[in-house]
Design a protein around this motif. Structure first.
Motif, PDB file in Angstrom:
ATOM      1  N   SER A 195      45.877  44.354  35.097  1.00  0.00           N
ATOM      2  CA  SER A 195      45.557  43.019  34.606  1.00  0.00           C
ATOM      3  C   SER A 195      44.261  42.639  34.893  1.00  0.00           C
ATOM      4  O   SER A 195      43.652  42.590  36.237  1.00  0.00           O
ATOM      5  CB  SER A 195      46.657  41.946  35.271  1.00  0.00           C
ATOM      6  N   ASP A 197      42.773  39.738  34.445  1.00  0.00           N
ATOM      7  CA  ASP A 197      42.901  38.444  34.881  1.00  0.00           C
ATOM      8  C   ASP A 197      42.944  38.450  36.253  1.00  0.00           C
ATOM      9  O   ASP A 197      42.393  37.515  37.220  1.00  0.00           O
ATOM     10  CB  ASP A 197      44.212  37.554  34.288  1.00  0.00           C
ATOM     11  N   SER A 198      43.773  39.228  36.847  1.00  0.00           N
ATOM     12  CA  SER A 198      44.225  39.388  38.162  1.00  0.00           C
ATOM     13  C   SER A 198      42.906  39.858  39.261  1.00  0.00           C
ATOM     14  O   SER A 198      42.576  39.443  40.259  1.00  0.00           O
ATOM     15  CB  SER A 198      45.382  40.026  38.608  1.00  0.00           C
ATOM     16  N   ALA A 202      40.754  37.730  41.726  1.00  0.00           N
ATOM     17  CA  ALA A 202      40.436  38.147  43.152  1.00  0.00           C
ATOM     18  C   ALA A 202      39.123  38.181  43.291  1.00  0.00           C
ATOM     19  O   ALA A 202      38.414  37.763  44.448  1.00  0.00           O
ATOM     20  CB  ALA A 202      41.106  39.367  43.533  1.00  0.00           C
TER      21      ALA A 202
END
Length: 335
Positions: A195, A197-198, A202
């Motif tokens: 992902s 986005d993840s 982070a």
């Protein structure tokens, strides 16, 4: 060499002796008859002396005939010994020996090929060591920032939040080590779906203290819910390098823009700084090419491009002033 000389000498002696005997018997039979009629033992002795003289002449001819070959072989053997000595001393740039002798040339080719392989292996080991130190430095720096935040605050909730982020950094550091071990062992397979986005979220949490300290910010925009083909460690490392590059060399807000383009996903990272000098721009991804600002070693962008390519992607400088980098990756279906 001894066999050639012996064969040549024996051949010359045989041909010479046979020729002399044949000439005497056919052309001057009276001489042979006179020797035998007068005294057979004297005749045999004379014939032996004549044959010995012919053999001696044959030896001389054989020695002279093989002298150039012996000198050539001695010279080529000395060249092979010198090549072996240079290889043993660690010299890498060896010129193959070309003597015309198959065996000597084969040995020389083996030595030069082995020297080339060893040089390439040592260069790969040096690059791996440099890459490993650079990949470990970023998560360690981020972890240090979080620990400093914890040490400077008395707010329990803030300590808990920073501790959770620090734990995430330790987990990322563990993944980096595992990735490096897999790389050193040559293991690997098709890149998984991750992902975007993840990973970006982070990284925002990781780099927030550094950008706040510099009174700057990171803005993320574009399409959401995108998945790409890459290992999380490699993707995180590439984008971290671009963020760090903007923090050190750029100014203003750092813009992270993600979008689709056909079967690919493009992540562009840009800032409002002066950008890359025209003289450096064509070589920006070469190792050891750096402006020297901020203690840069010139390794980060080269490693980032290598990681992108290892995951089937590409990292380019699409605009030099102001700087805008684009990471191209294959889009993946969400798991």
């Amino acid at each position: 060499m001894t066999l050639v000389a012996a064969t040549t000498t024996a051949g010359v002696a045989t041909i010479g002796t046979t020729g002399v005997v044949a000439w005497v018997v056919t052309r001057r039979p009276d001489i042979v008859a006179g020797w035998l009629d007068a005294d057979p033992s004297v005749g045999i002795a004379r014939f032996a002396v004549a044959a010995g003289a012919v053999c001696g002449l044959a030896l001389l001819v054989g020695h002279l005939a093989t002298r150039p070959l012996r000198r050539s072989l001695e010279r080529d053997a000395a060249g092979l010994v010198e090549l072996a000595d240079r290889f043993a001393s660690g010299e890498a740039r060896l010129k193959p020996l070309r003597s015309g002798t198959t065996e000597l040339d084969h040995v020389a080719d083996v030595i030069t090929r082995r020297a080339h392989d060893m040089t390439r292996s040592l260069a790969a080991e040096r690059d791996f060591a440099a890459d490993a130190s650079h990949q470990l430095r970023t998560p360690l720096t981020a972890l240090l920032m979080r620990l400093e935040e914890i040490a400077e605050t008395d707010d329990v909730e803030a300590v808990k939040e920073e501790a959770n982020i620090a734990i995430a950094q330790v987990e990322r550091l563990t993944r980096v080590v595992d990735d490096l071990l897999g790389r050193s062992r040559g293991t690997g397979g098709p890149a998984p779906a991750v992902s975007l986005d993840s990973v970006i979220a982070a990284l925002q949490r990781e780099w927030q203290p550094a950008f706040e300290q510099a009174r700057r910010s990171v803005r993320v925009r574009g399409e959401r819910g995108l998945f790409v083909r890459s290992t999380p460690v490699a993707l995180s490392q590439v984008l971290s390098t671009l963020l760090e590059n903007s923090l050190v060399h750029g100014r203003g807000t750092v813009d992270v823009h993600a979008r689709r383009s056909g079967p690919s996903v493009i992540v562009e990272v840009s800032d409002q700084g002066d950008g890359v000098a025209p003289a450096i721009a064509p070589h920006i991804f070469e190792r050891s090419v750096s402006t020297g600002a901020g203690g840069s070693t010139g390794l980060g962008l080269a490693l980032a491009r290598d990681l992108a390519e290892a995951n089937g992607g590409r990292l380019d400088l699409v605009q030099a002033q102001p700087a805008r980098f684009a990471l191209f990756l294959s889009e993946a279906e969400s798991d």
